[in-house]
Design a protein around this motif. Structure first.
Motif, short mmCIF file in Angstrom:
data_model
loop_
_atom_site.label_atom_id
_atom_site.label_comp_id
_atom_site.label_asym_id
_atom_site.label_seq_id
_atom_site.Cartn_x
_atom_site.Cartn_y
_atom_site.Cartn_z
N SER A 188 44.19 52.18 43.13
CA SER A 188 45.25 50.63 43.75
C SER A 188 46.00 50.28 43.03
O SER A 188 47.31 50.05 43.17
N SER A 189 45.45 49.50 41.86
CA SER A 189 45.92 49.51 40.92
C SER A 189 46.86 50.43 39.97
O SER A 189 48.62 50.40 39.87
N ILE B 83 46.62 39.91 38.67
CA ILE B 83 48.03 39.89 38.56
C ILE B 83 48.63 38.75 38.28
O ILE B 83 49.40 38.61 37.87
N ALA C 102 46.28 46.17 35.36
CA ALA C 102 45.74 46.85 35.38
C ALA C 102 44.57 47.33 34.26
O ALA C 102 43.69 47.80 34.48
N SER D 280 39.51 38.91 41.28
CA SER D 280 39.43 39.90 42.44
C SER D 280 40.74 39.84 41.82
O SER D 280 41.72 39.68 40.99
N THR D 281 41.34 41.66 42.25
CA THR D 281 43.01 41.73 42.17
C THR D 281 44.13 41.35 41.55
O THR D 281 44.62 40.76 40.95
N THR E 139 33.49 39.31 37.99
CA THR E 139 34.87 39.58 37.77
C THR E 139 36.46 39.53 38.79
O THR E 139 35.96 39.03 40.07
#
Lengths: 316, 319
Positions: free
Chosen positions: A226-227, A35, A306, A30-31, A28
């Motif tokens: 966090s999202s 984004i 998200a 990273s955030t 997966t």
């Protein structure tokens, strides 16, 4: 270890590197990566991002080169100069002050207060929601009653009354007064998510292995929501721009000698100004609209990022 | 059910008491004293001291608070310094205007939001849905006062379609003319308020309809051969309507807070404009009364919504 591995395994080093790479690619992302992909896939979002970042940088730096007290001096010779003339490319207001310069300093003040308000009120709201949702029981009950009470207060009126009570207020005290009332929406949202998160297995596992409560809250639960926090903070930033400008528009925000987008729009309160001298207030009004729309658009993109089912950016 | 309502009412009592203490202390903290403006500038300081003594302003604050509460229950909110008349009468004259405007705005908001929400949910992912979602995105975060200022500029001043000040025109003679003129004066502010206040209802209704589309009762209705139009009108819409109705209480509180902006922009003589003017004239009795009234109205609005919600959705009942 590595030597042993090479001795006993029939996988070559090249294969191993390739396998590693494949595993990396399948993991997966990273955030931040998600984004960024989402922004790359959505061109208008990219434009909005550049508008916002570029504009904020422009006014922050531009305002440094403007001498505010000198700018706010009245000069009767330039009374309501029309826009697009030699000296004033956005015209001048009733005191002969340049609208363009006021717009830059005013944006700096308004955006600065909005950022300060967002940081303070979101921090308070997030902590409030996390603690209230995690501990539950009497702590939650007590905190919810405080929340109910502040929700009941007529927010705008209370802020105006507080502003009139405080004798010498400035941008900082103004931001603090606003923050007293604007943490509520965030705290409600974070609390309901924390309630759900607290029921999950990883929290129970941490508890049984003796992790301290604060560590679970801020290192376990907070990263997991966090999202939600990022989205909520972005959207409340868009809303907070309206808070200070609205109050300044009514005449209870920043003092008159400190330009703000709100005080500029307040020029429209005069029936002659609003029609004849439209350039004194219209640019500020349009600027607020563009700012709010851009920030809110970025918020929409973050929300999409998200929610995996709505993503447009390829996760490669 | 009744237990929930009773509990909710019991929670309200300490909240109201706290609010009144807070309002009272804030009024005390404001600069100046209640005689500012009502005595002439040549008054003897000793005389002022005597007046303060007689009116109990040198008592400890809890005693003053108690006196204030007793007066409050007798319907005595004091005199306005600016207008030199009882606050109750002053507010009575303004409250009607504010409530009338808020009520009409709410009706328009629902009139816009209900069809939009259902339509967007029904055509999820198609063009109408995209357009409606774009509309909610645009109206979501633009500060209302900016819209009001732009609206009064375009429709009030440039095009001249609507009046830009007051609540009723002075040359309205007959009853019908008065009502018509009142209606004409609130039309633009309430239209703007409604167009830019639909976001919550539209988004809620839309997701409600999308959820309902895949539920069992809708599938049953479809298999029975109920026409699609009737399914939306009688089954889905009815089910989604009650929680939406519960929003009414919350929107009252939102509209009252917004009335300060609306009434300032349109110079509309309601409670919001009275508040702004009173602040400028430091008219403390009026300010205190208005904060208290708005607080209690907020409370009643929230209570109303909570009660409707607990009737509709047993899950939210307080245990």
């Amino acid at each position: 270890m590595a030597e042993n591995f090479e001795k006993h395994s029939d996988i070559s080093a090249a294969d191993l590197a390739r396998l590693n790479q494949e595993a990396q690619a399948e993991a997966t992302p990273s955030t931040a990566k998600i984004i960024w992909n989402e922004f790359k896939a959505d061109k208008p979002a990219m434009a909005a991002l550049f508008i916002i970042v570029g504009f904020i940088a422009f006014v922050m730096i531009g305002a440094l080169f403007i001498n505010t007290p000198k700018m706010m001096e009245t000069n009767i010779m330039d009374y309501f100069d029309k826009p697009f003339t030699t000296d004033f490319w956005l015209g001048a207001d009733s005191g002969g002050r340049s609208v363009a310069k006021q717009l830059i300093v005013g944006s700096r003040n308004s955006i600065g207060i909005a950022i300060g308000l967002t940081v303070i009120s979101s921090t308070v709201g997030i902590c409030w929601g996390l603690i209230s949702g995690y501990f539950g029981g009497y702590i939650d009950w007590g905190m919810q009653r405080v929340y109910d009470f502040t929700m009941m207060l007529p927010m705008l009126m209370m802020i105006i009354v507080l502003v009139t009570i405080i004798p010498h207020y400035n941008a900082v005290s103004l931001t603090l007064i606003f923050s007293l009332f604007y943490w509520e929406g965030t705290s409600r949202l974070i609390r309901s998510r924390t309630l759900a998160e607290t029921q999950k297995d990883y929290v129970a596992a941490s508890k049984t292995s003796g992790t301290s409560n604060w560590k679970i809250i801020f290192q376990g639960i907070m990263p997991n929501i966090s999202s939600l926090i990022i989205i909520d903070t972005t959207l409340s930033f868009a809303e907070n721009i309206g808070v200070e400008t609205g109050l300044s528009y009514l005449g209870f925000g920043l003092p008159t000698q400190t330009p703000s987008l709100g005080t500029m729009i307040a020029n429209a309160n005069d029936p002659t100004n609003i029609t004849l001298y439209w350039w004194t207030w219209l640019p500020a009004a349009l600027e607020i609209i563009v700012l709010c729309l851009s920030i809110s658009y970025i918020g929409q993109v973050l929300r999409r990022a998200a929610d995996a089912s709505q993503r447009q950016g390829a996760a490669d | 059910m009744w237990k929930t309502i009773l509990r909710r009412l019991l929670i309200m009592i300490p909240e109201v008491i706290l609010l009144s203490v807070l309002v009272f202390l804030l009024a005390k903290a404001m600069p100046g004293d209640p005689f500012t403006g009502s005595i002439n500038p040549k008054a003897d300081p000793a005389q002022i001291k005597h007046l303060m003594e007689i009116n109990g302003l040198n008592d400890p604050w809890y005693q003053q608070y108690w006196n204030w509460v007793v007066h409050l229950f007798h319907g005595n909110l004091g005199n306005s310094y600016q207008y030199q008349e009882p606050v109750t009468r002053l507010i009575e004259g303004r409250a009607g205007n504010t409530l009338w405007l808020a009520f009409f705005t709410m009706i328009l908001t629902y009139a816009f939001a209900l069809p939009l929400g259902v339509y967007a949910g029904r055509h999820e992912g198609k063009l109408p849905d995209t357009i409606i979602r774009f509309y909610t995105y645009v109206t979501f975060c633009i500060p209302v006062f900016v819209i009001l200022v732009l609206g009064i500029w375009i429709f009030g001043y440039v095009l001249g379609w609507f009046p830009t000040t007051g609540s009723v025109s002075s040359d309205a003679q007959t009853w019908a003319q008065t009502v018509g003129s009142r209606f004409y004066h609130i039309l633009l502010p309430s239209l703007l308020g409604a167009l830019f206040g639909t976001v919550n209802i539209v988004q809620y209704l839309r997701s409600e309809v999308i959820d309902a589309k895949h539920s069992d009762y809708v599938r049953t209705a479809r298999s029975k051969g109920v026409p699609s139009k009737d399914i939306y009108r009688h089954h889905i819409f009815r089910n989604s309507l009650l929680p939406i109705a519960a929003f009414a209480g919350y929107s009252i509180t939102g509209l009252l807070n917004g009335s300060i902006f609306t009434e300032t922009v349109f110079s509309y003589p309601g409670m919001g404009l009275l508040f702004v003017n009173s602040i400028s004239y430091r008219d403390y009795t009026v300010i205190t009364a208005l904060v208290l009234i708005y607080g209690i109205l907020n409370l009643v609005g929230t209570l109303l919504s909570d009660i409707i919600l607990s009737i509709v959705d047993p899950r939210v009942r307080i245990e």
